[in-house]
Scaffold this active site. Sequence first.
Site, PDB file in Angstrom:
ATOM      1  N   GLU A   1       0.840  -1.193   0.000  1.00 38.87           N
ATOM      2  CA  GLU A   1       0.000   0.000   0.000  1.00 38.87           C
ATOM      3  C   GLU A   1       0.875   1.243   0.000  1.00 38.87           C
ATOM      4  O   GLU A   1       0.411   2.342   0.291  1.00 38.87           O
ATOM      5  CB  GLU A   1      -0.950   0.007   1.195  1.00 38.87           C
ATOM      6  CG  GLU A   1      -0.306  -0.102   2.553  1.00 38.87           C
ATOM      7  CD  GLU A   1      -1.324  -0.139   3.676  1.00 38.87           C
ATOM      8  OE1 GLU A   1      -1.832   0.931   4.040  1.00 38.87           O
ATOM      9  OE2 GLU A   1      -1.600  -1.247   4.186  1.00 38.87           O
TER      10      GLU A   1
ATOM     11  N   CYS B   1      -3.225  -3.948   4.354  1.00 37.55           N
ATOM     12  CA  CYS B   1      -2.233  -4.934   4.802  1.00 37.55           C
ATOM     13  C   CYS B   1      -2.509  -6.351   4.307  1.00 37.55           C
ATOM     14  O   CYS B   1      -1.766  -7.277   4.650  1.00 37.55           O
ATOM     15  CB  CYS B   1      -2.155  -4.935   6.332  1.00 37.55           C
ATOM     16  SG  CYS B   1      -1.751  -3.328   7.035  1.00 37.55           S
TER      17      CYS B   1
ATOM     18  N   THR C   1       3.498   3.017  16.031  1.00 40.25           N
ATOM     19  CA  THR C   1       3.277   1.817  15.206  1.00 40.25           C
ATOM     20  C   THR C   1       3.773   2.024  13.769  1.00 40.25           C
ATOM     21  O   THR C   1       3.266   1.409  12.843  1.00 40.25           O
ATOM     22  CB  THR C   1       1.791   1.418  15.195  1.00 40.25           C
ATOM     23  OG1 THR C   1       1.021   2.444  14.560  1.00 40.25           O
ATOM     24  CG2 THR C   1       1.277   1.203  16.594  1.00 40.25           C
TER      25      THR C   1
ATOM     26  N   HIS D   1      -1.420 -11.148  11.750  1.00 31.96           N
ATOM     27  CA  HIS D   1      -0.983  -9.855  11.242  1.00 31.96           C
ATOM     28  C   HIS D   1      -0.689  -8.970  12.448  1.00 31.96           C
ATOM     29  O   HIS D   1      -1.526  -8.815  13.339  1.00 31.96           O
ATOM     30  CB  HIS D   1      -2.083  -9.244  10.369  1.00 31.96           C
ATOM     31  CG  HIS D   1      -1.874  -7.791  10.072  1.00 31.96           C
ATOM     32  ND1 HIS D   1      -0.742  -7.310   9.467  1.00 31.96           N
ATOM     33  CD2 HIS D   1      -2.671  -6.706  10.324  1.00 31.96           C
ATOM     34  CE1 HIS D   1      -0.841  -5.999   9.337  1.00 31.96           C
ATOM     35  NE2 HIS D   1      -1.982  -5.612   9.850  1.00 31.96           N
TER      36      HIS D   1
ATOM     37  N   LYS E   1      -4.201  -9.807  21.527  1.00 29.28           N
ATOM     38  CA  LYS E   1      -5.643  -9.717  21.769  1.00 29.28           C
ATOM     39  C   LYS E   1      -6.399 -10.752  20.942  1.00 29.28           C
ATOM     40  O   LYS E   1      -7.373 -11.344  21.408  1.00 29.28           O
ATOM     41  CB  LYS E   1      -6.141  -8.307  21.436  1.00 29.28           C
ATOM     42  CG  LYS E   1      -5.672  -7.242  22.417  1.00 29.28           C
ATOM     43  CD  LYS E   1      -6.223  -5.868  22.040  1.00 29.28           C
ATOM     44  CE  LYS E   1      -5.807  -4.817  23.055  1.00 29.28           C
ATOM     45  NZ  LYS E   1      -6.344  -3.470  22.731  1.00 29.28           N
TER      46      LYS E   1
END
Length: 389
Positions: A81, A113, A154, A235, A244
């Site tokens: 991307e 992604c 990030t 991912h 999580k």
Amino acid sequence: MTVTVGIDRLGFYTPQLYLDMTALALARGEDPAKYHVGIGQDKQAVIPPTQDVVTMAANAATQILTPADLADVKMVLFGTESGIDNSKATAVYLAHLLGLAPDTRAVELKQACYGATAGLQLAADYVRARPAAKVLVIGADIARYGLRTAGEVTQGGGAVAMLVTADPQIFALDPISTYHTADVMDFWRPLDRTEALVDGKYSTNVYLDFFKETWTAYQHQTGRTIADFAAMVFHLPFTKMGRKGLRQVLPEATAAHQQELTAAFEASQLDNRNVGNLYTGSLYLSLLSLLRHGALRAGDRLGCFSYGSGAEGEFYSGTVQPDYRRGFDDAALTAMLTNRRAVSVAEYESIFQQQLPNDGRDVQLPVGTDTAPFYLAGRQHQQRQYRRR
């Protein structure tokens, strides 16, 4: 006759610079634990202007392609991307840099992604129909959210290169996968911007919902349960996100199996913690990290969850092959990550602003400090000038 298809070799490249997250936290007036524990990141790759997705992809691909492979590869699928042109595919530039034959199909794939996973699945289908074929699949990106933004921690960048073949050395793909798509505005980058727009909390919730949706559908279609898996690979735009996801399914496992899955996840996030966000390459760096650092055995089944904001998710699986460690150069990868140079926050901020401007003017870049085999020398007459050492 059923053809076994999958990832035969894996390569990874990230530039020689990184930013320590403690230094960034202190510069931004934050508790370092917020970044190291709350986000799950320790270091972040810093991308100099002399590297873009094309050069990083070439640097990753040359790690795994022999002269015979260069002659045999007839398809390049480039997930990104961070494309450098609104028309010409990054895969075309890459095919030229690698010296692939003119009778090569070269295509760029974009869905946030998820692009590299689309490339992997398309490549697998192609090889199933043509067992002698070899396909090069790339996941390369530069994650940019901007200085002093919520997403700054990030950021990162790099490239993963995968050679997809029949009878693969590393990872044999199962034929069934499940996917889910919805028009969601959790993350996007309009054409007039070099930095992404993101609703972080909303995007995390969508990610978890898509994982649950595709995992449930996968179980219904295959009859498999979590007991059939040695590890779940996610991912990882930041490592806490995958943690999580894992927590959503751990209750389905026995207590002993929960410990094994958790240990496998810890191994799968080690390299991502020290590189940051690769967008399309993040899942595959996590897979590589598990292969490098995990306690895997031949025949272990791995579940892989791919997610691209906007949004598309896919859950697929495969089995680890007996000679999987022959499919990547562990020592070279360790040396690359270990020998990087830490930059100060001030240096990082300066490098962040040095990306090629969008005004089209000629630019000559300071290439002397870039030691990578492939690099970007600048731009002349609206054309990027790629070089090989």
